[in-house]
Design a protein around this motif. Structure first.
Motif, PDB file in Angstrom:
ATOM      1  N   THR A 139       0.857  -1.179   0.000  1.00 49.71           N
ATOM      2  CA  THR A 139       0.000   0.000   0.000  1.00 49.71           C
ATOM      3  C   THR A 139       0.895   1.232   0.000  1.00 49.71           C
ATOM      4  O   THR A 139       2.114   1.130   0.104  1.00 49.71           O
ATOM      5  CB  THR A 139      -0.998  -0.012   1.185  1.00 49.71           C
ATOM      6  N   GLY A 140       0.283   2.377  -0.140  1.00 48.55           N
ATOM      7  CA  GLY A 140       1.055   3.606  -0.216  1.00 48.55           C
ATOM      8  C   GLY A 140       1.614   4.050   1.124  1.00 48.55           C
ATOM      9  O   GLY A 140       1.071   3.743   2.185  1.00 48.55           O
ATOM     10  N   SER A 141       2.692   4.813   1.061  1.00 50.88           N
ATOM     11  CA  SER A 141       3.325   5.341   2.277  1.00 50.88           C
ATOM     12  C   SER A 141       2.808   6.736   2.634  1.00 50.88           C
ATOM     13  O   SER A 141       3.091   7.233   3.720  1.00 50.88           O
ATOM     14  CB  SER A 141       4.845   5.391   2.096  1.00 50.88           C
ATOM     15  N   MET A 142       2.046   7.351   1.728  1.00 49.30           N
ATOM     16  CA  MET A 142       1.586   8.727   1.940  1.00 49.30           C
ATOM     17  C   MET A 142       0.429   8.778   2.941  1.00 49.30           C
ATOM     18  O   MET A 142      -0.196   7.768   3.241  1.00 49.30           O
ATOM     19  CB  MET A 142       1.147   9.344   0.608  1.00 49.30           C
ATOM     20  N   ALA A 143       0.149   9.979   3.428  1.00 47.61           N
ATOM     21  CA  ALA A 143      -0.898  10.174   4.434  1.00 47.61           C
ATOM     22  C   ALA A 143      -2.258   9.658   3.967  1.00 47.61           C
ATOM     23  O   ALA A 143      -3.046   9.161   4.776  1.00 47.61           O
ATOM     24  CB  ALA A 143      -0.992  11.654   4.804  1.00 47.61           C
ATOM     25  N   ALA A 144      -2.551   9.745   2.699  1.00 45.41           N
ATOM     26  CA  ALA A 144      -3.850   9.290   2.189  1.00 45.41           C
ATOM     27  C   ALA A 144      -4.072   7.799   2.443  1.00 45.41           C
ATOM     28  O   ALA A 144      -5.220   7.346   2.489  1.00 45.41           O
ATOM     29  CB  ALA A 144      -3.950   9.581   0.694  1.00 45.41           C
ATOM     30  N   PHE A 145      -2.997   7.050   2.615  1.00 46.07           N
ATOM     31  CA  PHE A 145      -3.103   5.610   2.827  1.00 46.07           C
ATOM     32  C   PHE A 145      -3.061   5.218   4.307  1.00 46.07           C
ATOM     33  O   PHE A 145      -3.134   4.034   4.632  1.00 46.07           O
ATOM     34  CB  PHE A 145      -1.985   4.890   2.064  1.00 46.07           C
ATOM     35  N   PRO A 150      -5.325   5.458   6.736  1.00 48.50           N
ATOM     36  CA  PRO A 150      -6.459   4.637   7.214  1.00 48.50           C
ATOM     37  C   PRO A 150      -6.327   3.171   6.808  1.00 48.50           C
ATOM     38  O   PRO A 150      -6.639   2.277   7.606  1.00 48.50           O
ATOM     39  CB  PRO A 150      -7.678   5.300   6.564  1.00 48.50           C
ATOM     40  N   ALA A 151      -5.848   2.910   5.619  1.00 52.57           N
ATOM     41  CA  ALA A 151      -5.658   1.519   5.180  1.00 52.57           C
ATOM     42  C   ALA A 151      -4.588   0.841   6.025  1.00 52.57           C
ATOM     43  O   ALA A 151      -4.775  -0.297   6.478  1.00 52.57           O
ATOM     44  CB  ALA A 151      -5.283   1.480   3.699  1.00 52.57           C
ATOM     45  N   ARG A 152      -3.487   1.529   6.265  1.00 51.11           N
ATOM     46  CA  ARG A 152      -2.416   0.926   7.075  1.00 51.11           C
ATOM     47  C   ARG A 152      -2.912   0.623   8.489  1.00 51.11           C
ATOM     48  O   ARG A 152      -2.588  -0.428   9.057  1.00 51.11           O
ATOM     49  CB  ARG A 152      -1.185   1.832   7.098  1.00 51.11           C
ATOM     50  N   ARG A 153      -3.697   1.526   9.058  1.00 54.71           N
ATOM     51  CA  ARG A 153      -4.250   1.290  10.402  1.00 54.71           C
ATOM     52  C   ARG A 153      -5.179   0.072  10.399  1.00 54.71           C
ATOM     53  O   ARG A 153      -5.160  -0.736  11.330  1.00 54.71           O
ATOM     54  CB  ARG A 153      -5.003   2.519  10.911  1.00 54.71           C
ATOM     55  N   LEU A 154      -6.012  -0.040   9.372  1.00 49.88           N
ATOM     56  CA  LEU A 154      -6.914  -1.188   9.278  1.00 49.88           C
ATOM     57  C   LEU A 154      -6.113  -2.482   9.228  1.00 49.88           C
ATOM     58  O   LEU A 154      -6.378  -3.420   9.990  1.00 49.88           O
ATOM     59  CB  LEU A 154      -7.810  -1.066   8.037  1.00 49.88           C
ATOM     60  N   TYR A 155      -5.129  -2.543   8.344  1.00 50.21           N
ATOM     61  CA  TYR A 155      -4.332  -3.764   8.220  1.00 50.21           C
ATOM     62  C   TYR A 155      -3.619  -4.089   9.537  1.00 50.21           C
ATOM     63  O   TYR A 155      -3.604  -5.245   9.972  1.00 50.21           O
ATOM     64  CB  TYR A 155      -3.332  -3.645   7.074  1.00 50.21           C
ATOM     65  N   ALA A 156      -3.053  -3.084  10.179  1.00 45.62           N
ATOM     66  CA  ALA A 156      -2.364  -3.315  11.455  1.00 45.62           C
ATOM     67  C   ALA A 156      -3.342  -3.836  12.508  1.00 45.62           C
ATOM     68  O   ALA A 156      -2.983  -4.707  13.314  1.00 45.62           O
ATOM     69  CB  ALA A 156      -1.681  -2.032  11.927  1.00 45.62           C
ATOM     70  N   SER A 157      -4.571  -3.350  12.492  1.00 44.75           N
ATOM     71  CA  SER A 157      -5.553  -3.798  13.484  1.00 44.75           C
ATOM     72  C   SER A 157      -5.933  -5.264  13.282  1.00 44.75           C
ATOM     73  O   SER A 157      -6.466  -5.898  14.203  1.00 44.75           O
ATOM     74  CB  SER A 157      -6.794  -2.904  13.451  1.00 44.75           C
ATOM     75  N   TYR A 158      -5.653  -5.815  12.127  1.00 41.76           N
ATOM     76  CA  TYR A 158      -5.902  -7.226  11.845  1.00 41.76           C
ATOM     77  C   TYR A 158      -4.625  -8.058  11.872  1.00 41.76           C
ATOM     78  O   TYR A 158      -4.591  -9.163  11.338  1.00 41.76           O
ATOM     79  CB  TYR A 158      -6.638  -7.389  10.507  1.00 41.76           C
ATOM     80  N   GLY A 159      -3.583  -7.527  12.487  1.00 40.53           N
ATOM     81  CA  GLY A 159      -2.383  -8.305  12.727  1.00 40.53           C
ATOM     82  C   GLY A 159      -1.307  -8.224  11.671  1.00 40.53           C
ATOM     83  O   GLY A 159      -0.295  -8.925  11.757  1.00 40.53           O
ATOM     84  N   PHE A 160      -1.479  -7.380  10.669  1.00 41.73           N
ATOM     85  CA  PHE A 160      -0.436  -7.216   9.660  1.00 41.73           C
ATOM     86  C   PHE A 160       0.677  -6.360  10.235  1.00 41.73           C
ATOM     87  O   PHE A 160       0.430  -5.393  10.961  1.00 41.73           O
ATOM     88  CB  PHE A 160      -0.999  -6.555   8.398  1.00 41.73           C
TER      89      PHE A 160
END
Length: 152
Positions: free
Chosen positions: A112-118, A120-130
């Motif tokens: 996924t992207g490293s920019m601020a727009a991404f 929310p996606a990074r937080r979602l993935y981390a919340s599922y153990g990624f």
């Protein structure tokens, strides 16, 4: 929410959502850092694509790409703009995790992207153990990308 496998990707609503996804990627990432699959890429035999619906409303989509018999990659996670913050992405991610386990994958990864727009996606993935990892498969280090993985 109803999650449906789609092998053809011919419904104009799905095509519009995927074009929105690609436009959004182009708005936030330079061309060499866009790894989203186009329609032809999503129709490849190693890719399975699902859509999320509520009645006739298309809420979102997601895909799994088989990298190896025990390793899958999440692709094309997208929630339609009008349906954000309603749990669509979390439902799709849970579905993909269940499908990966059903396929006996041992590892599920994503880019996924490293920019601020991404964020929310990074937080979602981390919340599922990624967790963050090095580039995998054919990816290379890219300051515009982050890579995440999870053992199943």
């Amino acid at each position: 929410m109803d999650i449906r496998l789609d092998r053809e990707l011919s419904d104009p609503r799905i095509i519009d959502l995927l074009h929105e996804h690609l436009r959004d990627m182009a708005r936030h990432s330079p061309p060499e850092s866009i790894h989203a699959l186009d329609l032809d890429g999503l129709r490849r035999p190693e890719v399975s694509f699902w859509t999320v619906w509520h009645g006739e409303a298309l809420l979102g989509c997601g895909a799994l790409k088989e990298l190896a018999p025990a390793h899958g990659e999440i692709k094309s996670m997208r929630t339609a703009e009008a349906h954000r913050r309603k749990g669509v992405a979390a439902s799709m991610l849970r579905y993909l995790l269940d499908e990966a386990a059903r396929r006996s994958y041992r590892t599920l990864s994503l880019e996924t992207g490293s920019m601020a727009a991404f964020e929310p996606a990074r937080r979602l993935y981390a919340s599922y153990g990624f967790t963050y990892c090095a580039p995998f498969a054919d990816y290379v280090d890219d300051p515009n990308s982050v890579f995440m993985t999870r053992d199943l």
